[in-house]
Design a protein around this motif. Structure first.
Motif, PDB file in Angstrom:
ATOM      1  N   PRO A 408       0.816  -1.224   0.000  1.00  0.00           N
ATOM      2  CA  PRO A 408       0.000   0.000   0.000  1.00  0.00           C
ATOM      3  C   PRO A 408       0.849   1.274   0.000  1.00  0.00           C
ATOM      4  O   PRO A 408       0.319   2.358  -0.205  1.00  0.00           O
ATOM      5  CB  PRO A 408      -0.818  -0.116   1.288  1.00  0.00           C
ATOM      6  N   VAL A 409       2.159   1.131   0.220  1.00  0.00           N
ATOM      7  CA  VAL A 409       3.050   2.295   0.178  1.00  0.00           C
ATOM      8  C   VAL A 409       3.612   2.495  -1.227  1.00  0.00           C
ATOM      9  O   VAL A 409       3.513   3.573  -1.814  1.00  0.00           O
ATOM     10  CB  VAL A 409       4.206   2.143   1.194  1.00  0.00           C
ATOM     11  N   PHE A 410       4.209   1.450  -1.785  1.00  0.00           N
ATOM     12  CA  PHE A 410       4.843   1.553  -3.094  1.00  0.00           C
ATOM     13  C   PHE A 410       3.835   1.474  -4.240  1.00  0.00           C
ATOM     14  O   PHE A 410       4.091   1.996  -5.323  1.00  0.00           O
ATOM     15  CB  PHE A 410       5.885   0.443  -3.265  1.00  0.00           C
ATOM     16  N   ALA A 411       2.734   0.798  -4.006  1.00  0.00           N
ATOM     17  CA  ALA A 411       1.736   0.604  -5.074  1.00  0.00           C
ATOM     18  C   ALA A 411       0.349   0.845  -4.491  1.00  0.00           C
ATOM     19  O   ALA A 411      -0.503  -0.039  -4.472  1.00  0.00           O
ATOM     20  CB  ALA A 411       1.851  -0.803  -5.653  1.00  0.00           C
ATOM     21  N   THR A 412       0.125   2.069  -4.035  1.00  0.00           N
ATOM     22  CA  THR A 412      -1.117   2.403  -3.328  1.00  0.00           C
ATOM     23  C   THR A 412      -2.352   2.119  -4.178  1.00  0.00           C
ATOM     24  O   THR A 412      -3.311   1.487  -3.717  1.00  0.00           O
ATOM     25  CB  THR A 412      -1.106   3.887  -2.912  1.00  0.00           C
ATOM     26  N   ASP A 413      -2.336   2.580  -5.409  1.00  0.00           N
ATOM     27  CA  ASP A 413      -3.496   2.364  -6.291  1.00  0.00           C
ATOM     28  C   ASP A 413      -3.753   0.881  -6.520  1.00  0.00           C
ATOM     29  O   ASP A 413      -4.902   0.437  -6.589  1.00  0.00           O
ATOM     30  CB  ASP A 413      -3.267   3.052  -7.640  1.00  0.00           C
ATOM     31  N   VAL A 414      -2.680   0.126  -6.649  1.00  0.00           N
ATOM     32  CA  VAL A 414      -2.805  -1.313  -6.885  1.00  0.00           C
ATOM     33  C   VAL A 414      -3.460  -1.989  -5.678  1.00  0.00           C
ATOM     34  O   VAL A 414      -4.397  -2.774  -5.820  1.00  0.00           O
ATOM     35  CB  VAL A 414      -1.425  -1.940  -7.175  1.00  0.00           C
ATOM     36  N   TYR A 415      -2.950  -1.664  -4.491  1.00  0.00           N
ATOM     37  CA  TYR A 415      -3.467  -2.301  -3.283  1.00  0.00           C
ATOM     38  C   TYR A 415      -4.965  -2.053  -3.115  1.00  0.00           C
ATOM     39  O   TYR A 415      -5.750  -2.983  -2.888  1.00  0.00           O
ATOM     40  CB  TYR A 415      -2.712  -1.795  -2.050  1.00  0.00           C
ATOM     41  N   TRP A 416      -5.381  -0.794  -3.238  1.00  0.00           N
ATOM     42  CA  TRP A 416      -6.792  -0.483  -2.992  1.00  0.00           C
ATOM     43  C   TRP A 416      -7.694  -0.943  -4.127  1.00  0.00           C
ATOM     44  O   TRP A 416      -8.873  -1.215  -3.917  1.00  0.00           O
ATOM     45  CB  TRP A 416      -6.949   1.005  -2.699  1.00  0.00           C
ATOM     46  N   LEU A 508      -1.663  -0.197 -13.783  1.00  0.00           N
ATOM     47  CA  LEU A 508      -1.471   0.405 -12.472  1.00  0.00           C
ATOM     48  C   LEU A 508      -0.220  -0.144 -11.802  1.00  0.00           C
ATOM     49  O   LEU A 508       0.561   0.603 -11.196  1.00  0.00           O
ATOM     50  CB  LEU A 508      -2.695   0.139 -11.583  1.00  0.00           C
ATOM     51  N   TYR A 509      -0.015  -1.449 -11.907  1.00  0.00           N
ATOM     52  CA  TYR A 509       1.139  -2.088 -11.293  1.00  0.00           C
ATOM     53  C   TYR A 509       2.435  -1.603 -11.939  1.00  0.00           C
ATOM     54  O   TYR A 509       3.402  -1.281 -11.243  1.00  0.00           O
ATOM     55  CB  TYR A 509       1.018  -3.606 -11.426  1.00  0.00           C
ATOM     56  N   GLU A 510       2.443  -1.570 -13.251  1.00  0.00           N
ATOM     57  CA  GLU A 510       3.653  -1.123 -13.964  1.00  0.00           C
ATOM     58  C   GLU A 510       4.001   0.316 -13.600  1.00  0.00           C
ATOM     59  O   GLU A 510       5.166   0.654 -13.357  1.00  0.00           O
ATOM     60  CB  GLU A 510       3.457  -1.263 -15.472  1.00  0.00           C
ATOM     61  N   ASN A 511       2.994   1.179 -13.554  1.00  0.00           N
ATOM     62  CA  ASN A 511       3.231   2.589 -13.205  1.00  0.00           C
ATOM     63  C   ASN A 511       3.732   2.736 -11.769  1.00  0.00           C
ATOM     64  O   ASN A 511       4.571   3.577 -11.472  1.00  0.00           O
ATOM     65  CB  ASN A 511       1.953   3.399 -13.391  1.00  0.00           C
ATOM     66  N   ALA A 512       3.213   1.895 -10.874  1.00  0.00           N
ATOM     67  CA  ALA A 512       3.548   2.022  -9.460  1.00  0.00           C
ATOM     68  C   ALA A 512       4.978   1.598  -9.167  1.00  0.00           C
ATOM     69  O   ALA A 512       5.667   2.216  -8.344  1.00  0.00           O
ATOM     70  CB  ALA A 512       2.575   1.191  -8.624  1.00  0.00           C
ATOM     71  N   TRP A 513       5.445   0.537  -9.836  1.00  0.00           N
ATOM     72  CA  TRP A 513       6.729  -0.054  -9.459  1.00  0.00           C
ATOM     73  C   TRP A 513       7.894   0.370 -10.337  1.00  0.00           C
ATOM     74  O   TRP A 513       9.024  -0.065 -10.114  1.00  0.00           O
ATOM     75  CB  TRP A 513       6.619  -1.581  -9.478  1.00  0.00           C
ATOM     76  N   LYS A 514       7.655   1.206 -11.338  1.00  0.00           N
ATOM     77  CA  LYS A 514       8.749   1.509 -12.267  1.00  0.00           C
ATOM     78  C   LYS A 514       9.870   2.313 -11.627  1.00  0.00           C
ATOM     79  O   LYS A 514      10.981   2.381 -12.158  1.00  0.00           O
ATOM     80  CB  LYS A 514       8.206   2.240 -13.494  1.00  0.00           C
ATOM     81  N   TYR A 515       9.605   2.940 -10.487  1.00  0.00           N
ATOM     82  CA  TYR A 515      10.658   3.718  -9.823  1.00  0.00           C
ATOM     83  C   TYR A 515      11.318   2.947  -8.679  1.00  0.00           C
ATOM     84  O   TYR A 515      12.160   3.498  -7.970  1.00  0.00           O
ATOM     85  CB  TYR A 515      10.078   5.023  -9.281  1.00  0.00           C
ATOM     86  N   TYR A 516      10.913   1.668  -8.482  1.00  0.00           N
ATOM     87  CA  TYR A 516      11.458   0.891  -7.369  1.00  0.00           C
ATOM     88  C   TYR A 516      12.190  -0.334  -7.889  1.00  0.00           C
ATOM     89  O   TYR A 516      11.839  -0.873  -8.919  1.00  0.00           O
ATOM     90  CB  TYR A 516      10.333   0.467  -6.415  1.00  0.00           C
TER      91      TYR A 516
END
Length: 516
Positions: A408-416, A508-516
């Motif tokens: 929920p921190v690194f991929a907030t949109d994904v989690y919710w 959503l997942y790709e956008n969320a994790w591309k910086y980590y």
């Protein structure tokens, strides 16, 4: 047409089929490399297929300029395909390990286009040569194209069922390159009377054969050292199964399991993850007789579930037999799972989780969904409303299920989005998260047909981390991670629902994790 010309024309048709097999293998190999190293399988396969076909079109157009010495031209095209394609996987791993971020993608797309272009030159040359040998143009074109299309089917089947599972991506590239060079050398021999500087051409081919053989024998071991650069700790086990690449690393007692480059567990903190996955679910469920674990081939979730004496049966559904076999035999994993997969209460089923739920008629008191993150289409379907509806339908009225739901921190949109997708099936939900040092802050979603009152949940077995008192605290989220209503430009918007028809979670997942 004399006897020699007949043999030559026959081999041209065979050659067209064989090089087509090689071409399609390289095409799908590049897609597999992109999916494994760059992620988002559909995106990578789409790009590689598009670039390969575009390259073929460009190559076919350029073939018009090849008017003389058709056989020599064909032979050197095969030399290039063998050399470039053969070293493609080896070079890709090296570039990924040692070059700046993004250079591996540029290399993959460039080499896909080049090999596609060379492949596109092959067939027009073969058709023209068959025509020169006395076969009518219509007939030669039809036969060569038939060999090409049939070869494409054979190549695809070979890659899926033999080459990738048994040779791996590095050896497959060298092996296919050796087939290309073999075709070139046979063509040289059949047409030797018509070719000048024959010894020179054979010498060049022989050098390439030696390079490819050396790559086939030693390349995988060298690529292993490249891949070691991608992981923090030394690799102690590397295996490429039918479904994925399995890697174990170990350093100072910290054993880590990676599937296709994605961390699955670390021995130093896995208990934080697995205890939260398992024990609130058992606390919510009225009974624990029948347990279903979807994923969890490492056996650690099963170990936690076996702590409950009233458990009668655990069905563990994991697609890849290689992961389960490793968990049963590797001493590091056995230390973690305590031999749970050999327990008489545990039944392992090797099957896709979605298909299992579609076909099974069993109901379960507890369902634990311990699946890899939704970073490709095959995994995305396991995070859809349709899938969670199946999970609900296999949960007893007094039962409960828990889903690992990314960070929920690194991929907030994904989690919710995952949480809202589960809630959209009509079940009651509760959100949990905790810090797992190797992963970061990680989230889970508890689902049940009965209302969930966290303050009434109690942990009934021995644990290393989780306590009854802390459960309620794990349901609170900080301002930067609490997104029951996600904020967009200061306005409240509804959280989407992920479905088979509208698989929004992948992007959503790709956008969320591309910086980590």
């Amino acid at each position: 047409m004399d006897h020699q010309a007949v043999n030559q024309s026959k081999f041209i048709y065979w050659a067209s089929g064989i090089v087509s097999i090689c071409g399609i293998v390289f095409e799908v190999l590049f897609g597999a490399l992109g999916s494994y190293i760059l992620g988002d399988g559909v995106k990578q396969y789409t790009l590689t297929i598009s670039l390969f076909l575009t390259g073929m079109g460009v190559g076919a157009s350029l073939s018009e300029k090849v008017l003389k010495r058709l056989i020599v031209a064909f032979v050197y095209i095969e030399f290039l395909v063998a050399l470039i394609g053969g070293f493609s996987s080896f070079a890709m791993f090296g570039i990924t390990a040692f070059s700046p971020a993004g250079s591996d993608a540029v290399f993959l797309y460039l080499i896909t286009f080049i090999v596609g272009g060379l492949t596109g030159v092959e067939l027009p040359i073969l058709i023209r040569k068959a025509n020169e040998l006395g076969v009518s143009l219509n007939r030669s074109t039809a036969r060569v194209l038939f060999s090409d299309y049939a070869g494409g089917l054979i190549g695809g089947l070979l890659f899926v069922f033999f080459l990738r599972p048994y040779l791996g991506m590095v050896k497959t590239a060298f092996f296919v390159g050796l087939i290309n060079i073999t075709v070139a050398l046979v063509v040289l021999w059949l047409f030797r009377k018509d070719i000048k500087k024959l010894i020179l051409h054979f010498s060049v081919g022989t050098i390439i054969v030696i390079l490819l053989l050396a790559g086939f024998i030693f390349g995988e071991e060298m690529a292993f050292t490249f891949e070691q650069k991608l992981y923090k700790d030394p690799i102690i086990h590397l295996e490429e199964s039918k479904y994925q690449k399995i890697i174990l690393t170990e350093d100072e007692g910290d054993v880590r399991l990676y599937l296709d480059g994605q961390l699955q567990l670390s021995s130093i903190d896995e208990f934080r993850y697995h205890e939260l996955l398992v024990h609130p679910t058992f606390a919510q469920a009225e009974e624990h007789k029948q347990v279903l674990i979807l994923g969890g081939g490492d056996g650690v979730a099963a170990k936690e579930a076996l702590k409950y004496e009233d458990v009668e049966s655990i069905t563990l559904v994991d697609l890849d037999p290689a992961v389960v076999q490793l968990a049963k035999q590797n001493r590091w994993l056995l230390d973690l799972n305590e031999g749970s997969l050999d327990n008489e209460k545990v039944q392992v089923v090797h099957m896709d989780a979605f298909e299992y739920l579609e076909q099974s008629e069993k109901w379960f008191d507890v369902i634990l969904v311990d699946l890899p993150d939704p970073n490709n289409e095959s995994l995305n379907k396991l995070y859809t409303k349709e899938f969670y509806s199946l999970v609900r339908n296999h949960t007893n009225p007094g039962g409960a299920f828990m889903v690992q739901a990314t960070s929920p921190v690194f991929a907030t949109d994904v989690y919710w989005t995952i949480s809202n997708t589960i809630a959209s099936t009509g079940v009651h939900t509760e959100n949990f998260h905790t810090d797992v040092p190797s992963f970061g802050n990680w989230g889970f979603v508890l689902g049940s047909r009965n209302p969930i009152e966290v303050e009434n949940l109690t942990i009934q077995v021995d644990t290393r981390y989780l306590t009854t008192k802390m459960l309620e605290g794990l349901t609170y989220f900080g301002k930067d991670e609490d997104a029951e209503i996600i904020q967009a430009d200061g306005e409240k918007v509804e959280i989407p629902v992920n479905s088979l028809i509208d698989p929004i979670l992948i992007q959503l997942y790709e956008n969320a994790w591309k910086y980590y």
